[in-house]
Design a protein around this motif. Sequence first.
Motif, PDB file in Angstrom:
ATOM      1  N   LYS A   1     -20.350  41.432 -16.526  1.00 34.39           N
ATOM      2  CA  LYS A   1     -19.000  41.279 -16.133  1.00 34.39           C
ATOM      3  C   LYS A   1     -18.941  40.320 -14.775  1.00 34.39           C
ATOM      4  O   LYS A   1     -18.096  39.493 -14.873  1.00 34.39           O
TER       5      LYS A   1
ATOM      6  N   VAL B   1     -14.154  39.040 -17.121  1.00 35.94           N
ATOM      7  CA  VAL B   1     -13.693  39.660 -18.224  1.00 35.94           C
ATOM      8  C   VAL B   1     -12.869  39.166 -19.309  1.00 35.94           C
ATOM      9  O   VAL B   1     -12.833  39.614 -20.431  1.00 35.94           O
ATOM     10  N   SER B   2     -12.712  37.875 -19.263  1.00 36.40           N
ATOM     11  CA  SER B   2     -12.025  36.980 -20.212  1.00 36.40           C
ATOM     12  C   SER B   2     -13.145  36.763 -21.432  1.00 36.40           C
ATOM     13  O   SER B   2     -14.368  36.683 -21.090  1.00 36.40           O
ATOM     14  N   PRO B   3     -12.601  36.790 -22.555  1.00 37.01           N
ATOM     15  CA  PRO B   3     -13.403  36.698 -23.841  1.00 37.01           C
ATOM     16  C   PRO B   3     -13.873  35.128 -24.018  1.00 37.01           C
ATOM     17  O   PRO B   3     -13.478  34.100 -23.563  1.00 37.01           O
TER      18      PRO B   3
ATOM     19  N   TYR C   1     -15.471  32.332 -26.867  1.00 41.48           N
ATOM     20  CA  TYR C   1     -15.336  32.326 -28.283  1.00 41.48           C
ATOM     21  C   TYR C   1     -16.877  31.110 -28.575  1.00 41.48           C
ATOM     22  O   TYR C   1     -16.636  30.468 -28.027  1.00 41.48           O
TER      23      TYR C   1
ATOM     24  N   SER D   1     -14.977  37.754 -30.756  1.00 35.44           N
ATOM     25  CA  SER D   1     -14.504  37.686 -29.443  1.00 35.44           C
ATOM     26  C   SER D   1     -15.275  38.139 -28.573  1.00 35.44           C
ATOM     27  O   SER D   1     -15.502  39.444 -28.505  1.00 35.44           O
TER      28      SER D   1
ATOM     29  N   VAL E   1     -16.213  40.094 -25.553  1.00 32.50           N
ATOM     30  CA  VAL E   1     -15.552  40.706 -24.402  1.00 32.50           C
ATOM     31  C   VAL E   1     -16.439  41.606 -23.828  1.00 32.50           C
ATOM     32  O   VAL E   1     -17.296  42.362 -24.549  1.00 32.50           O
ATOM     33  N   PRO E   2     -16.127  42.263 -22.701  1.00 32.78           N
ATOM     34  CA  PRO E   2     -16.758  43.520 -22.230  1.00 32.78           C
ATOM     35  C   PRO E   2     -16.914  44.617 -22.930  1.00 32.78           C
ATOM     36  O   PRO E   2     -15.765  44.584 -23.775  1.00 32.78           O
TER      37      PRO E   2
END
Lengths: 438, 313, 298
Positions: C118, C123-125, C127, C220, C222-223
Amino acid sequence: MGRGARGWFWLAVAVVAAVAVAGRTWAGAPRPSEVKVGIVTFLSGAAAAPFGIPARNAAEVLIEELNAGRVPAPYSTRGVGGVPIRPVVIDEAGGAEKQVAEFRRLVLDERVDLVIGYISSADCLAVAPVAEELRALLVLFDCGTHQIFEERTYRYVFRTHGHQILDNVGAARYILRIKPEVATIAGINQNYAWGQDSWNTFRDSMRRLKPDVRVLAEQFPRLFAGEYSAELSALLAARPDVIHTSFWGGDLESFLIQGLPRRIYERSTLVLTTGDTVLPRLGQQIPPGVVIGARGPHGALAPNVPLNRWFREVYTSRFNVRPVYPAYHMSQAILGVKHAYEKALAANRGVWPTREQVAAALRGATFETPSGTIRMALGNGHQAVEGVAFGITSRYNSATKEMELTRVLSFPAECVNPPEGMKSEEWIARGFPGAKCP
Amino acid sequence: MKSVSRLGWAGLVGVLVLAGWLLPRWLVFLLALALAKGVAVLSVVVLMRAGLVSFGQGLFFAAAAYAAGFAMRWGVRETLLLVPWSVGVAVLVGALAGLLVARYRDIFFAMLTLALSMVLYGILIKAYGVTGGSDGIRIPTPTLLGVQFSGEGARLVVYYLAVAATVVAAWTMGRYDRSPAGYLAQAVRDNELRVAYLGAPVPRVVYLGFLLSSGLAGLGGVLTALNVGHVDPGLSYWTTSGELVFIAVLGGTGSVMGPLAGAVVYELIRSYAFKYAPYAWQMMLGAAMLLIILFLPGGLWSPVERLWRRQTT
Amino acid sequence: MDKLAVIAVDGLVFASWLFLVSAGLSLIYGVLRILNVAHGGLFAVGAYAGASLVVAYSAAGLWPLGALLALLAAAVASGLVLGLVVERGVLRWTYGREPVMQLLVTFSVFLILEDLTKLLWGVSPYYAYQPYQLLGQARVAGIDYPVYSFLLLVVAGGTGLGLWWFVRRTRFGRLVVAVIHDPEISVAMGVNLARVYVTTFTLGAVLAALGGAFTAPMISVVPGIGVEVIVLAFAVVVVGGLGSLEGAAVGALLIGLVRAAAVHLVPVLELFTIYLVMAAVLLVRPLGLFGRIEARRI
């Protein structure tokens, strides 16, 4: 402890309780130096990036602009009735048990004047009774469950946005409008209350509106599964005309990424009820012909009113991305609170209102927001109704870096919300009595 | 030795009773939460006595919490009925699950208990119409001896209930530790085969420990439910069970006091870390845990215990 | 018939992914006898590293298929670094302690890695879908599959065979086998235990990161993706028999096929499949399908 001592003990408890309760009702009178608002939204975990952070950003920029008196009419007074707003932001992660503890701490320790928060339906359901117990104002800003105000009545709890019923009734109406020949539907929804509620509402609405529609598949992968290869195969094999999903966040994005090379869009029309949140993120990864919802007239589907143009502008210039629907939900909550405070202040002839007076002012109120006019019409004036809008992706706009929407249709609040006093399931089962649709 | 420990216990109970009076109300709530969790942690410790680590205590924790929820839905509001009923349900679940898992050891025991609790989690999510799915069930304020408290009074009732339950749980645990079954359990941990060769009923000892453990976890679960006022399937998720094991090691598994102290410290750390460092609180917990395992193998309570022992001998 | 074919393909695709994310866990348990919860964290770091490298690589506009090599490079680099740091820095101090303590140590490492990702990646995904899409699709029984899914099959198969060759056919592998059978005697025979442990753990970490890196293009990033993987990987390894690579392969296949069948035939059961398979196998074979019974010490 002897028998007598125990009696004294409970007497003492009762006295303490009585004093505490009495003390709170005397509150009010002098104008405070600030209005302290607890803001609870996901800062970590899976719901942070799609919902929590946009909502926090909206709160941050909106409160700052309100305090500076830069918000257009009818919100041009500074702060709340001239008193600045101070936010206390808390992470919603950790589950209902943790959130109940944090809510108590916010109200009793931080002594906030009210709390605006909660994205998860479980958190909303757990915290609402606590707000009643503590007689603390609570404005729910994003959770989707329709249960809260249909199951019981509250005095101190409000919700300033529409619940999941309008997303899915709206989606069904939209599909039948643009694709009246639809014969088969399927759903893929996360295996928890939000997904189950959303799918049931959509499926039942479709069946009511077009009784010969057949359901070909109902997939419920577990929440945060991330891998949908088998589910996609099942949907591809079933070949439904329409695929409904209430997926959100990483799950929705993973589903779209995996669906694109498998040409799921070529066989079926996809309906994404939370699609607005991924438009700015995935850009061209969303092909043309996908139905996009925003849980109301928000984000890409928000009305072209001055308040919305202003909101979009300040938000975009601060965060370099346009606001998505959770940001609009947050703006509705904050502006609703400001409206209620100022209404109560006026009714009180300038004397600072008590919580009860603010609650009374918010009950049944009508106020302007970037999403249009919000009416607190359900749940004895505690639950808002909104209209809903849907559109279809058409072509990529390289300036905004997202897909443009065409064939946007709006449904007014009376069309997609049950009337006051009727439960949602009953309303759908009886064929939407009282619904007024254009 | 015994009188000192008795004095210590009396002092502790006194402090807890006073705390309900003096501490701010949100802290009292947190303390009640910590005590409920502490009781559930004791259920992990009971199994550790026999060398077993369960990653599925959430099964009983959630079973009891939901039992309370259902009883309330059926109209039973009386605390003194709710608590035994919920604990009874948890023990019943334990009696059934125990038939299945008591034969297993080590990591297999851990994984099988985990699997069972996750099956319950799945059922709670799936049986949406009955259990409310992931939204859970609301737990209204219970009555005590027919008296309906509200507001602050209700909080205090639940808090003192938690204190009383903690005392009962700790006493039971102490009795168990000094009972033949308790001693045998420790012998099973040290060398199961040898105990079996000595003619002791190993399966029965493990099963008994499992029953006690399910009851304690259930007690923790019903207390949590009454305190929070809401139950959801998260109570049965494996991270809930993992947290209980985590707290057990944090506090130390050698004594009865350790797990309780561990639970209180854990809740406090979590509350403050949450407030000041939402992105780093897991890291802090992890680092604290590492330091304790590496440098304080007996848990947080072990230095206190050592000091105590030095003074009494 | 078509349905059976689709179930088989879906099952195989899912199984290859399961094997990829659980091979490292199985290897580490087999040699070090530690159930490595940090596996989930290493998976997440691998996914993030893979995603950010692919994003950078794709932006540079070089040979598109090189993105696959970028994934490999990211996995090897992050696995090597973290594996060495975790083993040398933390784990080696816990050898000889009770298994529960070791498990909790790895759990603590997992918590630290969760927040580390993190702090490093936000925290943004992220791709990294370029590799997923550039290989095109293949049609099986009338349904399109991305070729990438079949690439995973190859990667998983290659990983499995490579590991088998490494353990059975190389000198170092034989040392590893000796350590698995009896660490004490191995040391007495002059095996450098520390070296075997650090090498194995690092290899396991690289495998975990590899699983993450090759998952990244499908999702995606993500956390929280690490938590989801731990239980899946545990289930595979327990079903197959702890520490057995063949077992992990068979366990992955079993779970993959059962889950695919559930999705197509009884979607209601999807949520339970993994746990039901695990419970069923353990009831019949308490040590898993390929679990070895060890001599009891009195």
